[in-house]
Each structure stands twice: as structure tokens, then as C-alpha cells.
Design a protein around this motif. Sequence first.
Motif, PDB file in Angstrom:
ATOM      1  N   LYS A   1       0.830  -1.190   0.000  1.00  0.00           N
ATOM      2  CA  LYS A   1       0.000   0.000   0.000  1.00  0.00           C
ATOM      3  C   LYS A   1       0.877   1.258   0.000  1.00  0.00           C
ATOM      4  CE  LYS A   1      -3.490   2.349   2.666  1.00  0.00           C
ATOM      5  NZ  LYS A   1      -4.305   2.364   3.839  1.00  0.00           N
ATOM      6  N   ASN A   4       2.524   2.005  -3.416  1.00  0.00           N
ATOM      7  CA  ASN A   4       1.608   2.629  -4.367  1.00  0.00           C
ATOM      8  C   ASN A   4       1.379   4.093  -4.034  1.00  0.00           C
ATOM      9  OD1 ASN A   4       1.321   0.352  -5.934  1.00  0.00           O
ATOM     10  ND2 ASN A   4      -0.457  -0.375  -4.825  1.00  0.00           N
ATOM     11  N   THR A   5       1.383   4.418  -2.757  1.00  0.00           N
ATOM     12  CA  THR A   5       1.253   5.822  -2.347  1.00  0.00           C
ATOM     13  C   THR A   5       2.451   6.629  -2.845  1.00  0.00           C
ATOM     14  OG1 THR A   5      -0.027   5.216  -0.397  1.00  0.00           O
ATOM     15  CG2 THR A   5       1.023   7.372  -0.362  1.00  0.00           C
ATOM     16  N   LEU A   7       4.238   5.944  -5.510  1.00  0.00           N
ATOM     17  CA  LEU A   7       4.064   6.109  -6.947  1.00  0.00           C
ATOM     18  C   LEU A   7       3.010   7.175  -7.251  1.00  0.00           C
ATOM     19  CD1 LEU A   7       4.210   2.412  -8.212  1.00  0.00           C
ATOM     20  CD2 LEU A   7       5.997   4.155  -8.365  1.00  0.00           C
ATOM     21  N   ASP A   8       1.957   7.222  -6.442  1.00  0.00           N
ATOM     22  CA  ASP A   8       0.950   8.279  -6.602  1.00  0.00           C
ATOM     23  C   ASP A   8       1.568   9.653  -6.373  1.00  0.00           C
ATOM     24  OD1 ASP A   8      -0.976   6.360  -7.130  1.00  0.00           O
ATOM     25  OD2 ASP A   8      -1.803   6.388  -5.087  1.00  0.00           O
ATOM     26  N   HIS A  51       9.639  -4.259  -3.797  1.00  0.00           N
ATOM     27  CA  HIS A  51       8.816  -3.499  -4.738  1.00  0.00           C
ATOM     28  C   HIS A  51       9.684  -2.762  -5.762  1.00  0.00           C
ATOM     29  CE1 HIS A  51       4.740  -4.097  -3.358  1.00  0.00           C
ATOM     30  NE2 HIS A  51       5.136  -3.934  -2.104  1.00  0.00           N
ATOM     31  N   ASP A  72       6.391   5.139 -16.924  1.00  0.00           N
ATOM     32  CA  ASP A  72       5.226   4.268 -17.104  1.00  0.00           C
ATOM     33  C   ASP A  72       4.482   4.538 -18.410  1.00  0.00           C
ATOM     34  OD1 ASP A  72       4.240   6.751 -16.481  1.00  0.00           O
ATOM     35  OD2 ASP A  72       2.762   6.025 -15.044  1.00  0.00           O
ATOM     36  N   ASP A  75       2.051   1.852 -19.917  1.00  0.00           N
ATOM     37  CA  ASP A  75       1.001   1.257 -19.081  1.00  0.00           C
ATOM     38  C   ASP A  75      -0.326   1.087 -19.820  1.00  0.00           C
ATOM     39  OD1 ASP A  75       2.678   0.945 -16.977  1.00  0.00           O
ATOM     40  OD2 ASP A  75       1.648   2.345 -15.636  1.00  0.00           O
TER      41      ASP A  75
END
Length: 91
Positions: A1, A4-5, A7-8, A51, A72, A75
Amino acid sequence: KEFNTLLDDCNIWREENPIADRIRLATALENFRKMRGVGATPVEEQVMNWHMANLEYANATELDDLSLAYWDQDDEHEMQGDHCFLPGGNT
């Protein structure tokens, strides 16, 4: 989690900054990781390393070789849906 934060965070930052193409993805991830305190324990650090390695595998290069702006870009062409196992392969 938490990964991903991060990456956000990278995605938001690159949308707001025209210099994102001159910043390495590894640098951005490390800076956001420190700001959020992610990976503070040895176990968290191992998870983060996994990761990062998985992201390098998916991009076929080290994160230092990827720009924050374009890491990315493919994607939209990836296969969607869940992973599955096909007995006998895909013949």
C-alpha cells in the motif's frame, strides 16, 4: 500500500512540474519515501526493496535509468485483468 502511495506522489509531482523529465524515478521515490517515513524498520525496508526490484524487472532497467516523466509510458498497452495459470501453457 505504501509503495503505491509513493508512486501516486510521483505521478502528482510530475504533473505539476515541467522538469520531471530531468529527474530520475529512483531519486523521486527515495525523496518521497523519506518524507513519508516509509521503510523505517528493517522489514519495511525489505518490502520496499522488493517493490523496487519488481519495478526494475517490469521496466527491464534500473530505476536510476528511468525518468520520472516517462517511466510508465507503456502502461496503457499492458494486459488487463487478473493473473491466471494455464495448465499446459498457452498453446
